[in-house]
Write a protein that holds these residues in place. Structure first.
Motif, mmCIF file in Angstrom:
data_model
loop_
_atom_site.group_PDB
_atom_site.id
_atom_site.type_symbol
_atom_site.label_atom_id
_atom_site.label_comp_id
_atom_site.label_asym_id
_atom_site.label_seq_id
_atom_site.Cartn_x
_atom_site.Cartn_y
_atom_site.Cartn_z
ATOM 1 N N GLY A 1 -14.692 -7.236 37.750
ATOM 2 C CA GLY A 1 -16.096 -7.265 37.841
ATOM 3 C C GLY A 1 -16.824 -6.731 36.516
ATOM 4 N N ILE A 2 -16.040 -6.165 35.742
ATOM 5 C CA ILE A 2 -16.412 -5.411 34.767
ATOM 6 C C ILE A 2 -15.683 -6.071 33.503
ATOM 7 N N THR A 3 -16.393 -6.149 32.236
ATOM 8 C CA THR A 3 -15.907 -6.834 31.195
ATOM 9 C C THR A 3 -15.304 -5.543 30.162
ATOM 10 N N PRO A 4 -13.776 -5.806 29.897
ATOM 11 C CA PRO A 4 -13.302 -4.862 28.931
ATOM 12 C C PRO A 4 -13.548 -5.089 27.586
ATOM 13 N N ALA A 5 -13.675 -4.031 26.956
ATOM 14 C CA ALA A 5 -13.807 -3.684 25.482
ATOM 15 C C ALA A 5 -12.480 -3.741 24.882
ATOM 16 N N ASN A 6 -12.074 -4.711 23.788
ATOM 17 C CA ASN A 6 -10.994 -4.827 23.259
ATOM 18 C C ASN A 6 -11.228 -5.066 21.640
ATOM 19 N N LEU B 1 -10.289 5.028 11.209
ATOM 20 C CA LEU B 1 -11.501 4.106 11.613
ATOM 21 C C LEU B 1 -11.012 2.810 12.315
ATOM 22 N N THR B 2 -9.895 2.302 12.003
ATOM 23 C CA THR B 2 -9.584 1.035 12.482
ATOM 24 C C THR B 2 -9.514 0.599 13.800
ATOM 25 N N ILE B 3 -8.780 1.275 14.443
ATOM 26 C CA ILE B 3 -8.607 1.135 16.073
ATOM 27 C C ILE B 3 -9.684 1.759 16.653
ATOM 28 N N ALA B 4 -10.128 2.921 16.572
ATOM 29 C CA ALA B 4 -11.104 3.330 17.155
ATOM 30 C C ALA B 4 -12.519 2.778 16.878
ATOM 31 N N GLY B 5 -12.827 2.520 15.531
ATOM 32 C CA GLY B 5 -14.060 2.141 15.253
ATOM 33 C C GLY B 5 -13.992 0.731 15.845
ATOM 34 N N ARG B 6 -13.390 -0.339 15.684
ATOM 35 C CA ARG B 6 -13.027 -1.345 16.260
ATOM 36 C C ARG B 6 -13.541 -1.431 17.723
ATOM 37 N N THR B 7 -12.888 -0.424 18.677
ATOM 38 C CA THR B 7 -12.850 -0.537 19.887
ATOM 39 C C THR B 7 -14.237 -0.137 20.421
ATOM 40 N N ALA B 8 -14.683 0.921 19.696
ATOM 41 C CA ALA B 8 -15.997 1.493 19.902
ATOM 42 C C ALA B 8 -17.214 0.261 19.709
ATOM 43 N N VAL C 1 0.900 -1.286 0.134
ATOM 44 C CA VAL C 1 0.018 0.148 -0.023
ATOM 45 C C VAL C 1 0.886 1.073 0.201
ATOM 46 N N ARG C 2 0.411 2.261 -0.774
ATOM 47 C CA ARG C 2 1.130 3.445 -0.771
ATOM 48 C C ARG C 2 0.320 4.417 0.045
ATOM 49 N N VAL C 3 1.047 4.471 1.292
ATOM 50 C CA VAL C 3 0.184 5.136 2.291
ATOM 51 C C VAL C 3 -0.102 6.698 2.004
ATOM 52 N N ILE C 4 -1.359 7.048 2.227
ATOM 53 C CA ILE C 4 -1.562 8.576 2.036
ATOM 54 C C ILE C 4 -2.018 9.121 3.288
ATOM 55 N N ALA C 5 -2.456 8.481 4.234
ATOM 56 C CA ALA C 5 -2.710 9.205 5.610
ATOM 57 C C ALA C 5 -2.707 8.169 6.794
ATOM 58 N N ALA C 6 -2.514 8.441 7.643
ATOM 59 C CA ALA C 6 -2.182 7.514 8.913
ATOM 60 C C ALA C 6 -2.701 8.126 10.052
ATOM 61 N N GLY C 7 -3.589 7.479 10.853
ATOM 62 C CA GLY C 7 -4.441 8.069 11.994
ATOM 63 C C GLY C 7 -3.579 7.741 13.355
ATOM 64 N N LEU C 8 -3.579 8.299 14.250
ATOM 65 C CA LEU C 8 -2.780 8.213 15.444
ATOM 66 C C LEU C 8 -3.743 7.740 16.705
ATOM 67 N N ASN C 9 -3.344 7.158 17.620
ATOM 68 C CA ASN C 9 -4.214 6.535 18.605
ATOM 69 C C ASN C 9 -3.389 6.507 19.956
ATOM 70 N N PRO C 10 -3.953 6.643 20.952
ATOM 71 C CA PRO C 10 -3.054 6.487 22.467
ATOM 72 C C PRO C 10 -2.375 5.319 22.475
ATOM 73 N N MET C 11 -2.920 4.343 21.959
ATOM 74 C CA MET C 11 -1.943 2.872 22.079
ATOM 75 C C MET C 11 -0.732 2.991 21.154
ATOM 76 N N SER D 1 -15.045 -0.890 30.074
ATOM 77 C CA SER D 1 -13.895 0.068 30.035
ATOM 78 C C SER D 1 -13.031 -0.232 28.973
ATOM 79 N N ILE D 2 -12.070 0.419 28.460
ATOM 80 C CA ILE D 2 -11.163 0.459 27.334
ATOM 81 C C ILE D 2 -9.613 0.654 27.777
ATOM 82 N N ALA D 3 -9.651 1.298 28.788
ATOM 83 C CA ALA D 3 -8.248 1.862 29.345
ATOM 84 C C ALA D 3 -7.693 1.338 30.613
#
Length: 319
Positions: free
Chosen positions: A260-265, A142-149, A44-54, A253-255
């Motif tokens: 007792g609480i199910t995390p979202a991955n 879209l990928t990390i944030a969308g999947r996590t949401a 892939v010739r990358v045109i844009a890359a989105g940043l995430n806290p991870m 939670s994600i972070a």
């Protein structure tokens, strides 16, 4: 191997790399050999890359990096969007010129990346066709944030009649989670700063200030009660939800890990969730807030902004 009819690939391209663990100061833009697509792979010739806290969290120190299977030297960033410019033998779903997006763990901020046609973000890279009507900057968010949401919604299952409390509603995952919950028919109360209030309203959330007194402020907004909660920042929202009587099975939670609480991955998002999100964006039913864009040469400034955790929306690198 099928090559473009008029190749424009240079023998080297730019890639952001970590040469030591640490913060943004450890990042450098380097000239590296252009990778070649092997069997079952596309380039892939990358045109844009989105940043995430991870992205910066994973390379902050050697112990954290090791948990993600990362070692030095290492690339940076996971979300990407671009154009297929080379395909390997056996590839059947993509051809040169296809617009694509996806995730490639800790190597997406580069002029060229190679990903498996049938890989995962962690193993080989993940790739999807970019729908018409979705620009590359947006696709790169879209990928990390969308999947996590999507994974968070799968835990709490919001629907008509629900009132959902979303902590960190203005962040990268929050902008997706709020809108997806609204599309599911739920009322959404989103925590944020005073400066983010209008942005949250534009997403369809009712804003509430985070911090001391959160429980009382939510009770005032929703005297009939809150029925579900997604903590997308830390643990404060999850704890407030418990005080408000939300059962643990409808809190996620994600972070942070909370007993007792199910995390979202995001890795556990249901098959097809990301494609569905991309289609919603293409249809104009889900919008992505891009807070800032930077050229790749300003990667350190971009990561500084992202790492501050006060940005409302997504940060994107242009290549």
């Amino acid at each position: 191997m099928k090559e473009p009819s008029n190749p424009t690939s240079a023998p080297t391209g730019r890639a952001v790399q970590f040469e030591s663990f640490g913060g943004p100061e450890a990042l450098s833009v380097r000239e590296v050999p252009v990778p070649q697509a092997g069997s079952g792979q596309i380039r892939v010739r990358v045109i844009a890359a989105g940043l995430n806290p991870m992205d910066w969290f994973m390379t902050s120190d050697a112990e954290t990096a090791a948990r993600f299977g990362l070692s030095l030297p290492r690339g940076f960033g996971t979300d990407y969007a671009g154009v297929v410019d080379q395909v390997g033998d056996g590839v059947s779903k993509f051809v040169v010129g296809d617009r694509v997006f996806g995730g490639a763990l800790s190597r997406a901020v580069a002029d060229y990346i190679v990903v498996d046609e049938a890989g995962t973000i962690v193993a080989g890279g993940e790739v999807h066709r970019t729908p018409d009507g979705v620009d590359d900057r947006t696709a790169a968010t879209l990928t990390i944030a969308g999947r996590t949401a999507a994974a968070a919604l799968a835990v709490v299952k919001p629907g008509p009649g629900d009132t959902v409390l979303v902590g960190g509603a203005g962040g990268g995952v929050g902008v997706f989670a709020v809108q997806l919950a609204r599309l599911a028919g739920a009322r959404v109360i989103g925590t944020g700063s005073a400066a983010s209030a209008e942005a949250l309203r534009a997403l369809g959330a009712e804003p509430v200030a985070y911090g001391d007194g959160l429980v009382d402020r939510v009770r005032a907004l929703a005297p009939a009660g809150v029925t579900a909660a997604m903590d997308l920042h830390g643990t404060d929202t999850a704890q407030a939800a418990r005080e408000l009587g939300v059962p643990d099975e409808r809190i996620t939670s994600i972070a942070a890990q909370i007993e007792g609480i199910t995390p979202a991955n995001g890795a556990n998002a249901t098959p097809g969730a990301l494609a569905d999100i991309a289609d919603l964006v293409a249809a104009g039913r889900l919008r992505v807030s891009i807070a800032a864009t930077f050229p790749v040469e300003q990667i350190r400034e971009a990561v500084d902004l992202q790492a501050a955790r006060h940005v409302h929306g997504k940060v994107v690198i242009d290549l």
